[in-house]
Design a protein around this motif. Structure first.
Motif, PDB file in Angstrom:
ATOM      1  N   MET A  52       0.823  -1.204   0.000  1.00  0.00           N
ATOM      2  CA  MET A  52       0.000   0.000   0.000  1.00  0.00           C
ATOM      3  C   MET A  52       0.859   1.258   0.000  1.00  0.00           C
ATOM      4  O   MET A  52       0.501   2.266  -0.616  1.00  0.00           O
ATOM      5  CB  MET A  52      -0.930  -0.006   1.214  1.00  0.00           C
ATOM      6  N   LYS A  57      -1.287   4.416  -1.128  1.00  0.00           N
ATOM      7  CA  LYS A  57      -2.647   4.294  -0.625  1.00  0.00           C
ATOM      8  C   LYS A  57      -2.766   4.458   0.892  1.00  0.00           C
ATOM      9  O   LYS A  57      -3.878   4.464   1.427  1.00  0.00           O
ATOM     10  CB  LYS A  57      -3.226   2.930  -1.026  1.00  0.00           C
ATOM     11  N   SER A 173     -15.599  -0.719   4.427  1.00  0.00           N
ATOM     12  CA  SER A 173     -15.202  -0.451   3.044  1.00  0.00           C
ATOM     13  C   SER A 173     -15.939   0.739   2.448  1.00  0.00           C
ATOM     14  O   SER A 173     -15.574   1.221   1.375  1.00  0.00           O
ATOM     15  CB  SER A 173     -15.438  -1.697   2.175  1.00  0.00           C
ATOM     16  N   MET A 176     -13.139   3.537   3.551  1.00  0.00           N
ATOM     17  CA  MET A 176     -11.700   3.345   3.444  1.00  0.00           C
ATOM     18  C   MET A 176     -11.380   2.197   2.505  1.00  0.00           C
ATOM     19  O   MET A 176     -12.220   1.327   2.247  1.00  0.00           O
ATOM     20  CB  MET A 176     -11.074   3.082   4.829  1.00  0.00           C
ATOM     21  N   ASP A 177     -10.157   2.208   1.987  1.00  0.00           N
ATOM     22  CA  ASP A 177      -9.678   1.153   1.106  1.00  0.00           C
ATOM     23  C   ASP A 177      -9.551  -0.137   1.912  1.00  0.00           C
ATOM     24  O   ASP A 177      -8.872  -0.178   2.939  1.00  0.00           O
ATOM     25  CB  ASP A 177      -8.317   1.551   0.517  1.00  0.00           C
ATOM     26  N   ARG A 179      -7.954  -2.746   1.358  1.00  0.00           N
ATOM     27  CA  ARG A 179      -6.598  -3.271   1.426  1.00  0.00           C
ATOM     28  C   ARG A 179      -5.838  -2.653   2.599  1.00  0.00           C
ATOM     29  O   ARG A 179      -5.089  -3.335   3.305  1.00  0.00           O
ATOM     30  CB  ARG A 179      -5.879  -3.017   0.101  1.00  0.00           C
ATOM     31  N   LYS A 236     -11.135  -7.072  -0.999  1.00  0.00           N
ATOM     32  CA  LYS A 236     -11.458  -6.182  -2.114  1.00  0.00           C
ATOM     33  C   LYS A 236     -12.620  -6.753  -2.920  1.00  0.00           C
ATOM     34  O   LYS A 236     -13.529  -6.010  -3.327  1.00  0.00           O
ATOM     35  CB  LYS A 236     -10.233  -6.010  -3.022  1.00  0.00           C
ATOM     36  N   GLN A 239     -15.896  -6.270  -1.148  1.00  0.00           N
ATOM     37  CA  GLN A 239     -16.422  -4.923  -1.343  1.00  0.00           C
ATOM     38  C   GLN A 239     -17.255  -4.842  -2.621  1.00  0.00           C
ATOM     39  O   GLN A 239     -18.270  -4.146  -2.674  1.00  0.00           O
ATOM     40  CB  GLN A 239     -15.277  -3.919  -1.398  1.00  0.00           C
TER      41      GLN A 239
END
Length: 308
Positions: A52, A57, A173, A176-177, A179, A236, A239
């Motif tokens: 990340m 990220k 999710s 926020m990301d 991952r 991911k 999501q």
């Protein structure tokens, strides 16, 4: 990306998770399980953070996001792995496999309760076929289901904890990301799990000297690919697909464990086990929403044709 690509990615991840069971069977012969798990998850979290950071990220978390990360870490890492480790010492593998197979059902029910997901007949049939398939695999051979024991209850708590974590990940999710969420979740959960290991496995650190180069390579592969990258990709996909549909794919894990046992442990594959795999595939097709999506697309095209 199209939904089918996320479905393919989840399938690959679940395949790695199935093979990872074989790796963990080797690792627990050399290391204390809870101590080893805490370090394995810490390495996974570190790998996620490095990735990340390389793609820019990483960001500061809000207080609300920190609370969600802490809750997800407790349920996904600490509670799930702790209850599973204890439960496996008190019940049979057959019982454990069948109880863990209820994860998609638990996730679906919680998604309806907390996320407002619609529980269709196709998804219900998918979950049913998936559970039947898991039953064919884990009950094959000399093992038979016995009476419910405290070990069965602990394994159920492990499945319930993971289902709860999927709901928390899905909710987090939104802001926020996932991952980044995965990395924070692993670091926090591994720290708590390490403190637990100090209490129940006082010689856990000393046993790390039992590992050779091959064992440590297996440890790193499990941490990096199965835990770190695997959960990052799964979360991911969760999501994009939703908690219920993503959890359906976990029913494939027993089959890949079966394949790994055949090639690496020389265990035979029986007709009953292959029958279970067919049921699992049916469960994935029905429960993943593929048929629902196709029916919806056909209805939309029909309505467009009628409008023209």
């Amino acid at each position: 990306m199209p939904r089918w690509i996320y479905g393919l990615l989840v399938t690959v991840v679940v395949m790695i998770w199935g093979f990872n069971v074989i790796a963990l069977k080797v690792l627990v012969h050399h290391f204390d399980p809870v101590t080893m798990t805490s370090f394995r998850i810490f390495v996974a979290g570190f790998v996620v953070f490095v990735m990340m950071g390389l793609i820019g990220k990483l960001k500061k978390l809000t207080w609300t996001e920190m609370k969600l990360v802490g809750a997800a870490g407790l349920f996904n890492v600490v509670f799930h792995h702790f209850f599973l480790a204890i439960g496996l010492t008190l019940t049979t593998a057959s019982n454990s496999g069948l109880i863990l197979g209820t994860l998609p059902l638990l996730t679906a029910l919680m998604s309806m309760k907390f996320l407002g997901d619609r529980f269709t007949w196709f998804r219900g049939l998918g979950i049913l076929f998936g559970l039947l398939g898991v039953s064919f695999i884990v009950l094959n051979g000399k093992s038979h289901l016995g009476q419910v024991s405290i070990g069965d209850f602990y394994v159920f708590l492990a499945a319930l904890s993971q289902a709860i974590s999927f709901i928390l990940v899905k909710r987090a999710s939104n802001t926020m990301d996932v991952r980044v969420l995965t990395g924070w979740m692993f670091l926090f959960g591994s720290a708590v799990l390490f403190l637990v290991s100090l209490a129940i496995e006082p010689h856990g650190l000393a046993r790390f000297s039992n590992g050779n180069i091959q064992v440590w390579l297996l440890f790193l592969c499990s941490a990096i690919f199965a835990t770190g990258l695997g959960h990052m990709i799964y979360n991911k996909s969760l999501q994009r697909l939703g908690a219920t549909e993503a959890a359906i794919f976990t029913n494939l894990s027993p089959f890949f464990t079966l394949i790994g046992s055949y090639f690496f442990l020389n265990e035979p594959i029986t007709f009953a086990q292959m029958s279970g795999f067919v049921l699992i595939i049916l469960g994935v097709i029905l429960g993943s929403g593929v048929i629902n999506d196709q029916n919806k697309t056909q209805r939309m095209r029909k309505e467009q044709d009628q409008a023209i």
